[in-house]
Design a protein around this motif. Sequence first.
Motif, PDB file in Angstrom:
ATOM      1  N   VAL A  21       4.014   8.524  -3.799  1.00 49.51           N
ATOM      2  CA  VAL A  21       3.667  10.042  -3.459  1.00 49.51           C
ATOM      3  C   VAL A  21       3.345  10.262  -1.981  1.00 49.51           C
ATOM      4  CG1 VAL A  21       1.950  11.955  -3.671  1.00 49.51           C
ATOM      5  CG2 VAL A  21       3.034  10.904  -5.737  1.00 49.51           C
ATOM      6  N   ALA A  22       2.590   9.206  -1.283  1.00 50.01           N
ATOM      7  CA  ALA A  22       2.200   9.356   0.005  1.00 50.01           C
ATOM      8  C   ALA A  22       3.192   8.391   0.881  1.00 50.01           C
ATOM      9  CB  ALA A  22       0.734   8.967   0.383  1.00 50.01           C
ATOM     10  N   LEU A  31      -0.263   4.180 -11.208  1.00 50.46           N
ATOM     11  CA  LEU A  31      -0.992   3.732 -10.087  1.00 50.46           C
ATOM     12  C   LEU A  31      -0.888   4.357  -8.724  1.00 50.46           C
ATOM     13  CD1 LEU A  31      -0.952  -0.171 -10.611  1.00 50.46           C
ATOM     14  CD2 LEU A  31      -2.326   1.559 -11.682  1.00 50.46           C
ATOM     15  N   VAL A  32      -1.517   4.681  -7.866  1.00 50.96           N
ATOM     16  CA  VAL A  32      -1.583   5.807  -6.954  1.00 50.96           C
ATOM     17  C   VAL A  32      -2.389   5.383  -5.882  1.00 50.96           C
ATOM     18  CG1 VAL A  32      -3.610   7.326  -7.788  1.00 50.96           C
ATOM     19  CG2 VAL A  32      -1.524   8.148  -6.346  1.00 50.96           C
ATOM     20  N   LEU A  33      -1.912   5.606  -4.536  1.00 46.76           N
ATOM     21  CA  LEU A  33      -2.728   5.302  -3.229  1.00 46.76           C
ATOM     22  C   LEU A  33      -3.922   6.519  -3.243  1.00 46.76           C
ATOM     23  CD1 LEU A  33      -2.898   3.870  -0.617  1.00 46.76           C
ATOM     24  CD2 LEU A  33      -1.275   5.771   0.347  1.00 46.76           C
ATOM     25  N   VAL A  41       0.915  -1.412   0.139  1.00 44.39           N
ATOM     26  CA  VAL A  41      -0.030   0.017   0.167  1.00 44.39           C
ATOM     27  C   VAL A  41       0.997   1.213   0.082  1.00 44.39           C
ATOM     28  CG1 VAL A  41      -1.931   1.253   0.970  1.00 44.39           C
ATOM     29  CG2 VAL A  41      -1.711  -1.503   1.362  1.00 44.39           C
ATOM     30  N   GLY A  42       1.198   1.925  -1.266  1.00 47.01           N
ATOM     31  CA  GLY A  42       2.062   2.885  -1.445  1.00 47.01           C
ATOM     32  C   GLY A  42       3.344   2.335  -1.888  1.00 47.01           C
ATOM     33  N   CYS A  43       4.355   3.310  -1.627  1.00 51.51           N
ATOM     34  CA  CYS A  43       5.816   2.789  -2.004  1.00 51.51           C
ATOM     35  C   CYS A  43       6.674   3.395  -1.028  1.00 51.51           C
ATOM     36  CB  CYS A  43       6.060   2.701  -3.404  1.00 51.51           C
ATOM     37  SG  CYS A  43       7.422   1.765  -3.916  1.00 51.51           S
ATOM     38  N   LYS A  95      -2.016  12.815  -1.274  1.00 51.88           N
ATOM     39  CA  LYS A  95      -1.957  14.239  -2.049  1.00 51.88           C
ATOM     40  C   LYS A  95      -0.749  14.583  -2.472  1.00 51.88           C
ATOM     41  CE  LYS A  95      -2.142  18.943  -0.176  1.00 51.88           C
ATOM     42  NZ  LYS A  95      -2.151  19.901   1.092  1.00 51.88           N
ATOM     43  N   PRO A  96      -0.867  14.797  -3.787  1.00 50.14           N
ATOM     44  CA  PRO A  96       0.406  15.182  -4.638  1.00 50.14           C
ATOM     45  C   PRO A  96       1.327  16.198  -4.332  1.00 50.14           C
ATOM     46  CG  PRO A  96      -1.474  15.739  -5.735  1.00 50.14           C
ATOM     47  CD  PRO A  96      -2.029  15.295  -4.663  1.00 50.14           C
ATOM     48  N   LYS A  97       2.695  15.944  -4.419  1.00 53.76           N
ATOM     49  CA  LYS A  97       3.409  17.006  -3.982  1.00 53.76           C
ATOM     50  C   LYS A  97       4.299  17.244  -5.190  1.00 53.76           C
ATOM     51  CE  LYS A  97       3.900  15.761   0.883  1.00 53.76           C
ATOM     52  NZ  LYS A  97       4.774  15.537   2.164  1.00 53.76           N
ATOM     53  N   VAL A  98       4.058  18.234  -5.891  1.00 52.01           N
ATOM     54  CA  VAL A  98       4.814  18.494  -7.196  1.00 52.01           C
ATOM     55  C   VAL A  98       6.187  18.532  -7.356  1.00 52.01           C
ATOM     56  CG1 VAL A  98       4.657  19.805  -9.370  1.00 52.01           C
ATOM     57  CG2 VAL A  98       2.517  19.318  -8.103  1.00 52.01           C
ATOM     58  N   ARG A  99       6.864  17.577  -7.946  1.00 50.65           N
ATOM     59  CA  ARG A  99       8.295  17.457  -8.196  1.00 50.65           C
ATOM     60  C   ARG A  99       8.593  18.163  -9.324  1.00 50.65           C
ATOM     61  NH1 ARG A  99      11.883  12.321  -6.987  1.00 50.65           N
ATOM     62  NH2 ARG A  99      13.979  13.198  -6.879  1.00 50.65           N
ATOM     63  N   ARG A 100       9.244  19.255  -9.474  1.00 49.17           N
ATOM     64  CA  ARG A 100       9.749  20.105 -10.556  1.00 49.17           C
ATOM     65  C   ARG A 100      11.137  19.694 -11.402  1.00 49.17           C
ATOM     66  NH1 ARG A 100       5.249  22.989 -11.312  1.00 49.17           N
ATOM     67  NH2 ARG A 100       4.140  23.599  -9.639  1.00 49.17           N
ATOM     68  N   ALA A 101      12.149  19.322 -10.453  1.00 49.83           N
ATOM     69  CA  ALA A 101      13.038  19.170 -10.945  1.00 49.83           C
ATOM     70  C   ALA A 101      13.553  17.674 -10.296  1.00 49.83           C
ATOM     71  CB  ALA A 101      13.969  20.169 -10.638  1.00 49.83           C
ATOM     72  N   LEU A 102      14.893  17.171 -10.609  1.00 50.95           N
ATOM     73  CA  LEU A 102      15.496  16.104 -10.142  1.00 50.95           C
ATOM     74  C   LEU A 102      16.777  16.477  -9.277  1.00 50.95           C
ATOM     75  CD1 LEU A 102      15.688  13.773 -13.157  1.00 50.95           C
ATOM     76  CD2 LEU A 102      14.017  13.848 -11.419  1.00 50.95           C
ATOM     77  N   GLY A 103      17.256  15.743  -8.272  1.00 51.95           N
ATOM     78  CA  GLY A 103      18.110  15.999  -7.481  1.00 51.95           C
ATOM     79  C   GLY A 103      17.655  16.239  -6.012  1.00 51.95           C
TER      80      GLY A 103
END
Length: 389
Positions: free
Chosen positions: A159-160, A375-377, A146-148, A381-389
């Motif tokens: 995400v969660a 596939l999502v839980l 459930v999640g990851c 609540k998404p936390k937008v990731r705009r860049a890597l690192g």
Amino acid sequence: MRSTPLHPVARLPEEWSASLAARGERSFTAKQVFQWIHRRGVLDPAAMTNLPARLREHLAAEGLGEVLTPERVHRSEDGTRKLLLRLRDGATIETVLLPSVSGPGSHAQLDADAAAALDDDEDDDAAAEAGAAPRVRVTQCISTQVGCAMGCGFCASGVAGLKRHLGAEEIAGQVLLGRAMLEEGEELRNVVYMGMGEPLHNYEATARSLRLLTHPEGINLSTRRVTVSTSGLVPEIARLGADFGGQIALAISLHAADDETRSALMPINRKHPLDELLAALRAYPLPRRRRITIEYTLVAGQNDDPAEARRLAKLLRGLPVKINLIPMNPIEASSLGPPAQERVAAFQEVLTQAGYSCFVRRRRGDDVSAACGQLVLLGAKPKVRRALG
């Protein structure tokens, strides 16, 4: 030592033999119970009509019954079905059924992951020669958590974070339910551990579910038709190889050819960098004529340059692999996205010219968020990731 007893759906025939013998039941009843559950897909003890009434009452008292309930079915225009499943504790997971018409030439219609589990088509060819109607061959993508906890930048499942592991009964239960929900003319042919969660992070339950699904008295899936995907947990890759003699097909989420890029995309690389991972792949006891699937998600501006393809070709040299290129599927939790089609084709061309079998994943089920990485839980609540690192 186990702190809690095994759920009835998670028990293997020898475990049923031990528990039922202790109750004075006849030896053959263990096989009957296992077959009811895993061959016939019956989880209601009252329906197990060839068992004594006292045993059916005992099974009900032990908690034998449905371990998950289908809450919603999302049907894609391409025939993919994503099932939202409710677990007994109220948590939810998702599993996906991917149908594809079998028969000569059908590989072109399959996702590369499904094709990785379909190296032999003798049964289909024989049916075609006999004039039988082609079957709709179904691959099921199942979840293990459930999640990851892995936190990969291109995947919605984490995400969660990780909420809990699934039990073997919940992992195998997805296949029992998926098989029951097949439509006319369909047959379940392949299972891929590529849904929510990292299968090898939940090793014990994953391994037990593999034994349940491939047991000859149950569904009896061929190990050639079961693929486990991992983000690169090195000790567990070795353990999977040892426990199953390399018979379980292995897919590796690689996604980069250098440690800096891979660590930005996949935090697990900081713990198990590429040199460790590649050593584990070389040591995996792969049977003759079998190959490891390398999954490579192409993220625009991050890992999609032809120079990266050349580095990847060099990195994998000498390994028996096939490469599965996956243009990133959009997810709400990230502003990252796929490269242009021309960029994907150029990347594939480099690898093909280097002598690798290289497929581009045909997007399936993206209109119902059932494609790779989507596939999502439920309720996360998404936390937008705009860049890597």
